[in-house]
Design an enzyme around this catalytic site. Structure first.
Site, mmCIF file in Angstrom:
data_model
loop_
_atom_site.group_PDB
_atom_site.id
_atom_site.type_symbol
_atom_site.label_atom_id
_atom_site.label_comp_id
_atom_site.label_asym_id
_atom_site.label_seq_id
_atom_site.Cartn_x
_atom_site.Cartn_y
_atom_site.Cartn_z
ATOM 1 N N GLU A 1 38.544 49.592 28.802
ATOM 2 C CA GLU A 1 37.447 50.468 28.372
ATOM 3 C C GLU A 1 38.002 51.586 27.523
ATOM 4 O OE1 GLU A 1 34.850 52.177 31.380
ATOM 5 O OE2 GLU A 1 34.824 50.291 32.483
ATOM 6 N N GLU B 1 38.025 50.888 38.398
ATOM 7 C CA GLU B 1 38.176 52.326 38.633
ATOM 8 C C GLU B 1 37.991 52.721 40.097
ATOM 9 O OE1 GLU B 1 35.504 54.289 35.903
ATOM 10 O OE2 GLU B 1 36.593 53.610 34.145
#
Ligand code: IFM
Length: 443
Positions: free
Chosen positions: A353, A171
């Site tokens: 995720e 991320e």
């Protein structure tokens, strides 16, 4: 109310080849802070007012000491894979050498995973930048990208033959925007002149590390993990549609377009010069190095309206929401996967995720988190729908294996499919963990 996770009988997600896993990150679970160099999250936690419950990562889930029982736990869930991140400040000394004690901590884990036939999905950077590098400018300093590649070089040699997949970064949006623009994550720097500069150096670090991984580890799946919060307009008005599109470019496309198209979104031209990154000759070629997989993290969507002063204004998330306040809107997950597949020529996708924070209660030794099971069910369905419509998704990781340090929210938000009592460090598999286990074993 769901107590069981199911998928249509013909679903590709029920094939033995589809990988199911659980995910964690070093700073969020390890503790063992005295056995590594300080990182930016130590400093951030020690700055009053930054973390809601004034907590830190000194002990966390004490995985540093409990790793063997945690691997037993992972195995007991029957997953195919475990996604974990490596703490850069644990494995590399200040002078840039390997710290063998730190490396051994992970080698022990990797050996155990291998022995139990659980694939190791490694993330090299999940936000715990060594503090001494931040003192030298952190991700605002181009040099950090080269130091990251040097770390990737050393660690991928040390782990040879033990890893199934390497993700360079987790991320980069969060590292760059939350850490160097909004300032709500470490290192807590605020200013629009910083975010895109940090983002460029992170993406450069990714590209340089991909070159290293291609050389040292050609047989692993090498790629990156990006998070996406799809942007929707509040109304059908052209102004709101434009606002949402701008937000999408700013928050989402900014991180994927350079990887696959070798360029930043066109909105770059609309940003003031001092907010733009400094791009040197050859950078975009390095950044767009080919990858074997793309990791996609999805939790929620965001809704925008036009704003007279700014390009967009995010409105409050409507119900239903999880305990962290994020809207539950699984349709956006399918639409995201379809749109990425349409826009770019992608390698196989892994959902690296997905999960939900819920207000769990441990009652008589059990956590009956049917709300989280509902979340998983609707989001697994959403992935299934995307696969049915032609998107190649090869795996799915639940976030998270266990409750852990949820960054600026401290320990107040629980994302685990395993409950952690932080006093006793006792782990209890929640109903969602049992449902996930049953889904996997019933394939
Ligand atoms: O806990 C985080 C994780 O570290 C990165 N992705 C989002 C999760 C939930 O906020």
């Amino acid at each position: 109310m769901t107590v069981k996770l199911t998928l249509p009988a013909q679903s590709k997600m029920l094939s033995q080849d589809f990988i199911y896993g659980v995910a964690t990150a070093s700073f969020q679970i390890e503790g063992g802070a005295n056995s590594r160099l300080p990182c930016i999250w130590d400093t951030f936690c020690n700055t009053p007012g930054k973390v809601v419950d004034n907590s830190n990562g000194d002990i966390a889930c004490d995985h540093f000491n409990n790793w063997q029982q945690d691997i037993d736990l992972i195995e007991s869930l029957g997953v195919d894979a475990y996604r974990l991140s490596i703490s850069w400040p644990r494995v590399i000394t200040e002078s840039g050498e390997l710290n063998q004690d730190g490396v051994n901590f992970y080698l022990n884990i990797l050996n155990e995973l291998q022995r139990r036939n659980i694939k190791a999905f490694i993330t090299l950077y999940h936000w715990d930048l060594p503090q001494h590098l931040e003192d030298n400018g952190g991700w605002l300093n181009r040099e950090t990208a080269y130091l990251f590649a040097a770390y990737a070089d050393k660690i991928s040699q040390a782990f040879a033959g033990k890893v199934h997949s390497y993700a360079t970064l987790n991320e980069p949006f969060c590292s760059a925007f939350l850490g160097y623009e909004a300032g709500i994550h470490a290192p807590g720097i605020v200013g629009k002149q910083y975010g895109k500069k940090a983002a460029h150096h992170l993406l450069l670090a990714h590209g340089l590390a991909m070159q290293v991984l291609e050389k040292n580890s050609p047989d692993t799946l090498n790629g990156i993990v990006l998070n996406f919060t799809p942007c929707y307009p509040e109304s059908d008005s052209l102004a709101d549609i434009k606002a949402a599109a701008f937000a999408d470019d700013y928050f989402n496309q900014w991180y994927i377009k350079p990887l696959f198209d070798g360029e930043y979104p066109e909105i770059m031209a609309q940003l003031p010069k001092e907010h733009q990154p400094e791009i040197l000759d050859g950078d975009m070629t390095i950044i767009s190095h080919s990858m074997n997989f793309l990791g996609v993290n999805f939790y929620t969507r965001a809704i925008y309206r036009a704003d007279a002063d700014e390009h967009f204004l995010q409105i409050d998330a409507p119900e239903p929401r999880t305990d962290i306040g994020w809207e539950i809107y699984p349709k956006a997950f399918t639409e995201l996967l379809l749109s990425l597949n349409e826009k770019f020529t992608l390698p196989p996708i892994y959902i690296t995720e997905n999960g939900a924070a819920m207000a769990d209660k441990l009652v008589d030794g059990a956590v009956n988190d049917t709300d989280r099971i509902d979340y998983y069910q609707s989001h697994l369905n959403a992935v299934h729908d995307a696969i049915e419509q032609g998107v190649q998704v090869d795996g799915y990781f639940a976030w998270s294996l266990m409750d852990n340090f949820e960054w600026a929210e401290g320990y107040l938000k629980r994302f685990g499919i395993v409950y952690v009592d932080y006093e006793s460090q006792l782990r209890t598999v929640k109903a969602s963990g049992l449902a996930y286990k049953a889904l996997i074993s019933n394939r």
